[in-house]
Motif scaffolding. Structure first.
Motif, PDB file in Angstrom:
ATOM      1  N   ARG A 247      -8.514  21.982   8.010  1.00  0.00           N
ATOM      2  CA  ARG A 247      -8.415  21.888   6.557  1.00  0.00           C
ATOM      3  C   ARG A 247      -7.135  21.145   6.149  1.00  0.00           C
ATOM      4  N   GLU A 248      -6.039  21.446   6.798  1.00  0.00           N
ATOM      5  CA  GLU A 248      -4.780  20.789   6.431  1.00  0.00           C
ATOM      6  C   GLU A 248      -4.819  19.301   6.812  1.00  0.00           C
ATOM      7  N   TYR A 251      -7.031  17.308   4.419  1.00  0.00           N
ATOM      8  CA  TYR A 251      -6.372  17.131   3.133  1.00  0.00           C
ATOM      9  C   TYR A 251      -5.694  15.774   3.034  1.00  0.00           C
ATOM     10  N   MET A 388       1.335  14.897   6.774  1.00  0.00           N
ATOM     11  CA  MET A 388       1.256  16.296   7.174  1.00  0.00           C
ATOM     12  C   MET A 388       1.405  16.379   8.681  1.00  0.00           C
ATOM     13  N   MET A 401      11.144  21.233  12.523  1.00  0.00           N
ATOM     14  CA  MET A 401      11.656  20.418  11.415  1.00  0.00           C
ATOM     15  C   MET A 401      12.774  19.498  11.893  1.00  0.00           C
ATOM     16  N   SER A 405      12.432  15.556  11.392  1.00  0.00           N
ATOM     17  CA  SER A 405      13.318  14.823  10.482  1.00  0.00           C
ATOM     18  C   SER A 405      14.222  13.873  11.253  1.00  0.00           C
ATOM     19  N   MET A 417      10.617  13.670  -0.071  1.00  0.00           N
ATOM     20  CA  MET A 417      10.257  15.025  -0.433  1.00  0.00           C
ATOM     21  C   MET A 417       9.869  15.800   0.801  1.00  0.00           C
ATOM     22  N   ILE A 418      10.219  17.070   0.861  1.00  0.00           N
ATOM     23  CA  ILE A 418       9.701  17.949   1.906  1.00  0.00           C
ATOM     24  C   ILE A 418       9.136  19.163   1.216  1.00  0.00           C
ATOM     25  N   ASN A 419       7.970  19.570   1.661  1.00  0.00           N
ATOM     26  CA  ASN A 419       7.401  20.805   1.147  1.00  0.00           C
ATOM     27  C   ASN A 419       7.068  21.637   2.361  1.00  0.00           C
ATOM     28  N   GLN A 420       7.856  22.651   2.588  1.00  0.00           N
ATOM     29  CA  GLN A 420       7.598  23.506   3.732  1.00  0.00           C
ATOM     30  C   GLN A 420       7.866  24.928   3.321  1.00  0.00           C
ATOM     31  N   SER A 423       2.693  27.321   3.771  1.00  0.00           N
ATOM     32  CA  SER A 423       1.806  27.304   4.932  1.00  0.00           C
ATOM     33  C   SER A 423       2.627  27.460   6.197  1.00  0.00           C
ATOM     34  N   MET A 428       5.011  19.199   5.232  1.00  0.00           N
ATOM     35  CA  MET A 428       4.610  18.013   4.503  1.00  0.00           C
ATOM     36  C   MET A 428       5.828  17.173   4.142  1.00  0.00           C
TER      37      MET A 428
ATOM     38  N   GLY B 344       1.451  25.103   0.135  1.00  0.00           N
ATOM     39  CA  GLY B 344       0.667  24.443   1.179  1.00  0.00           C
ATOM     40  C   GLY B 344      -0.585  23.885   0.532  1.00  0.00           C
ATOM     41  N   ILE B 345      -1.660  23.749   1.316  1.00  0.00           N
ATOM     42  CA  ILE B 345      -2.899  23.242   0.738  1.00  0.00           C
ATOM     43  C   ILE B 345      -3.592  24.376  -0.010  1.00  0.00           C
ATOM     44  N   ASP B 347      -2.229  27.591  -0.222  1.00  0.00           N
ATOM     45  CA  ASP B 347      -1.353  28.710  -0.506  1.00  0.00           C
ATOM     46  C   ASP B 347      -0.153  28.248  -1.310  1.00  0.00           C
ATOM     47  N   MET B 401      18.836  15.474   6.368  1.00  0.00           N
ATOM     48  CA  MET B 401      17.907  16.559   6.703  1.00  0.00           C
ATOM     49  C   MET B 401      17.850  16.775   8.204  1.00  0.00           C
ATOM     50  N   ALA B 402      17.864  15.675   8.975  1.00  0.00           N
ATOM     51  CA  ALA B 402      17.814  15.808  10.436  1.00  0.00           C
ATOM     52  C   ALA B 402      19.042  16.577  10.925  1.00  0.00           C
ATOM     53  N   SER B 405      18.752  20.356   9.730  1.00  0.00           N
ATOM     54  CA  SER B 405      17.738  21.175  10.393  1.00  0.00           C
ATOM     55  C   SER B 405      18.038  21.324  11.876  1.00  0.00           C
ATOM     56  N   ILE B 418      11.704  25.019   2.892  1.00  0.00           N
ATOM     57  CA  ILE B 418      12.560  23.912   2.496  1.00  0.00           C
ATOM     58  C   ILE B 418      12.054  23.414   1.167  1.00  0.00           C
ATOM     59  N   GLN B 420      12.895  20.222  -0.995  1.00  0.00           N
ATOM     60  CA  GLN B 420      13.679  19.013  -1.149  1.00  0.00           C
ATOM     61  C   GLN B 420      12.823  17.980  -1.820  1.00  0.00           C
ATOM     62  N   GLY B 421      13.422  17.204  -2.701  1.00  0.00           N
ATOM     63  CA  GLY B 421      12.628  16.114  -3.224  1.00  0.00           C
ATOM     64  C   GLY B 421      12.776  15.885  -4.696  1.00  0.00           C
TER      65      GLY B 421
END
Lengths: 455, 455
Positions: A247-248, A251, A388, A401, A405, A417-420, A423, A428, B344-345, B347, B401-402, B405, B418, B420-421
């Motif tokens: 699913r991820e 997406y 992703m 991560m 990164s 952007m990071i979205n973590q 999930s 992402m 997430g996707i 969640d 970021m590297a 993290s 995280i 960021q963005g």
């Protein structure tokens, strides 16, 4: 008992029909066969479904469509000839199509659905005739007779829950069942189709209804790849992945199997095996509920262009109760769905698929956010790609991560952007669209290729 | 022309008054002096403001408060004695306090505000008397006479825009102006105080109104530190930081100066200099609109425990228009403000300050989200710490970021989240509260200390 669904390219010619026959006969558990309409035989070929749509549209405009009708009939007839079937089955298909085309056109959407559905329906009849011709007990089963009842939404039918119990009865029919994909019937008995690639949905529904042990989905690739093969040459194949991973990955651009099609199988806990009609001995890719994670944290990397972001800043925004909700409300009023909402202290970005917007709408939204929310700054940034990184193994892995990164930094890719965090099985990254390929290659090297990064 | 504000610990004793006098006289541009009420002289001392609040509350309950009243008067009297001032000023302060305490108590909030305000008001009168005693032309100016008009919200006054123009007139008064912090007057002439640490607000308003070239904020530390000195010993001092950096750092625990207090100075483009009354030759920390970024990407690391998250998952959530908005709406109905919404996707997590919640409220919210939004899973995770890495230099820096993290991974810290963005000058990490110190130390080593990580 297994349900085996075959896609359009697996049914495009007599030769392909033969492969399907051999695959089905090689495993006595393959009881239910779901068929698509004949697909492309070569790159410039036209799918039968596309011919039928054109046909239906011409009929609605009272334009002559004889050539198209003959082209459709000839696709079936040529398969029948190749397989040495009598002309009786071709004639039956001709009569069926002509009857549907001369039917009621007062509701154009319903008419188009009825014409489209003949693609799968006649292919199932042809397949059943071929199995019988080969001396195998097999029968075409019509979705109406089987009890596949759907909602009355032309082109976007939803299965009704009561169907499942009735479909279970298919187990009791003797021999092999050949079932047309892509459509069901309303309670009033009218044909309605699922959304495109709806034969996958039919297969998934039948697997659920008959409580199959496996749903086999035959297509024309050996496996789901760990990354887009147009970006990385000969990428690693995925042997096993979970529904959640699938699913991820879907997406952000993995298109082998539409994730919505999986829902009925997923809900019944039935594993799905994606296999290749042209190479049936390859193990393919299995989609399961749980898997053992031995092979590193990442199973796949997906990426997709086509996103944009609306950036909104306002001093002391985070003290203002209701700010985020009000922005989302404005988007909702335009029917826009957003993807993610990364936020700073006094700013928030809303990531959307950019095909939902146009310049006039953008201007209207920017103006409304500025005035109604008294924002200090509102701007739209276009050409964003989302990447992703997906894998159940990430749950237990502390350094993923850092590796990702660093790989991006070493490749000179700026992370927009990071979205973590929500999930547990994906991270992402947002990057500029022009950096997408470079970013994906760098991440693939880091997590899959046994070569040092930065050589 | 400069506005210099002195905090409570800078005005706690005669010795401190002398330091203030010397600081003001050492720079002829220091025209306006804003004073707090006398603060603590030693760790277990009680601030005058706290004595006054207790006083007011006792009076409202018709309880005897004579001891408290005498304690307050004695604080001023001892300062006056130490400075060799005549008893005339102490008597005047006594009379003023007794008059206010015997005033109208029909509106308790207003009464408390009036009593609290005497702390600053009388300290300003005392300071003016001291300057005059030293032969310097100086005058106490009352906020009412100066035109500092505020909204009628006891304990939370907001300056009204028309004040600024009137305050400009202060420039035309001869000599040094001693101005009490913390309160203003409503249009009807009633005393109303700002929120706590409101003297910083008064200083900021006066700097704006008089178009000062600098707002000096004298406190008891040499500078703003790059990280919490309780976590890292003797951390690097920050010489210069932008308003934006200050705001992001304050958000996660930097408490030297309340960021809301800065707004009037910020809007007028006036730099703020945080200095130490006890070490005035130290350069302190300057808060500016723009700075040159020569010293690496990060200027400060802030961290704060006390967050929690509400995790919500639902299959195919991201196809459902309005889902996020509906969750935020529920929170809004309880007056809850959220901090961030990583997703997430399928969640979404909502990060909030946990002091807003209690077990009963948590249960109610979880139930509502589950039933009203038909979520598959809703759970609350407690004990989350947020860590902010802040710096204007991050805008141009690809590898931040590297580095961050990797430092966390090497320290064995799992990154829960995280964000960021949206902000270009910060990155936010969520970690378990028990990992906070370890994480901050690892990040400090990476970005500030010239030592290898992981020794």
């Amino acid at each position: 008992m297994k349900v085996a669904k075959f896609g359009g390219s697996s049914l495009a010619s007599g030769e392909q029909f033969e492969k399907v026959f051999n695959i089905v006969m090689s495993d006595p558990k393959r009881k239910i066969v779901v068929v698509s309409a004949p697909g492309k035989r070569f790159a410039s070929d036209i799918k039968v479904t596309d011919l039928l749509i054109e046909c239906a549209e011409k009929c609605l405009k009272n334009e002559a469509a004889d050539d198209l009708v003959e082209a459709v009939i000839e696709r079936y007839a040529s398969i029948a000839r190749e397989l040495g079937l009598s002309s009786r089955v071709s004639n039956m298909i001709r009569n069926d199509l002509l009857t549907v085309l001369s039917g009621d056109k007062s509701n154009p959407e319903r008419f188009i659905d009825a014409v489209k559905a003949t693609g799968e329906d006649n292919n199932a009849k042809l397949m059943a005739a071929y199995f019988q011709h080969k001396g195998v007990e097999a029968r075409y089963v019509n979705p109406k007779d089987a009890g596949l009842i759907v909602s009355d939404e032309p082109g976007n039918a939803q299965v009704l829950p009561e169907s499942y119990e009735r479909l279970f009865e298919l187990r009791n029919l003797p021999g092999i069942i050949i079932f047309p994909g892509f459509f069901g019937f309303t309670k009033k008995g009218e044909v309605v189709t699922f959304s495109r690639s709806g034969s996958d949905i039919t297969g998934s529904i039948l697997a659920n209804g008959t409580k199959a042990e496996l749903y086999e989905n035959f297509t024309d690739v050996d496996a789901v790849y760990s990354v887009n093969p147009n970006i990385v040459e000969k990428p690693k194949e995925i042997r096993e992945l979970t529904y959640r991973e699938m699913r991820e990955l879907s997406y952000a651009g993995f298109t082998v199997l539409h994730d919505e099609a999986l829902i009925p199988a997923f809900r019944a806990g039935i594993p799905v095996n994606i296999k290749n009609t042209n190479n049936p001995s390859a193990p393919g890719t299995k989609i399961v509920h749980e898997r053992t994670t031995s092979n590193g944290p990442v199973i796949g990397i997906a990426s997709d262009k086509g996103f944009c972001s609306i950036y909104v800043s306002k001093y002391l925004m985070n003290r203002e109760i209701g700010f985020g909700r009000k922005i989302l409300q404005i988007l909702e009023e335009y029917g826009l769905s957003y993807e993610h909402i990364p936020s700073g202290i006094d700013d928030i970005s809303i990531i959307l698929r950019k095909n939902q917007l146009n310049p006039a709408l953008e201007e209207e939204i920017v103006t409304r956010i500025k005035t109604e929310l008294e924002a200090d700054e509102v701007k739209i940034e276009r050409n964003l790609a989302l990447i992703m990184i997906v894998g159940e193994g990430m749950r237990q892995n502390v350094g993923t991560m850092a590796r990702a990164s660093k790989a991006l930094a070493d490749a000179g890719v700026n992370i927009e952007m990071i979205n973590q965090g929500s999930s547990e099985v994906s991270m992402m990254f947002g990057v500029k669209a022009e950096d997408e390929q470079r970013a994906v290659i760098a991440l693939y090297k880091e997590f899959f290729a046994p070569v040092p990064v930065n050589v």
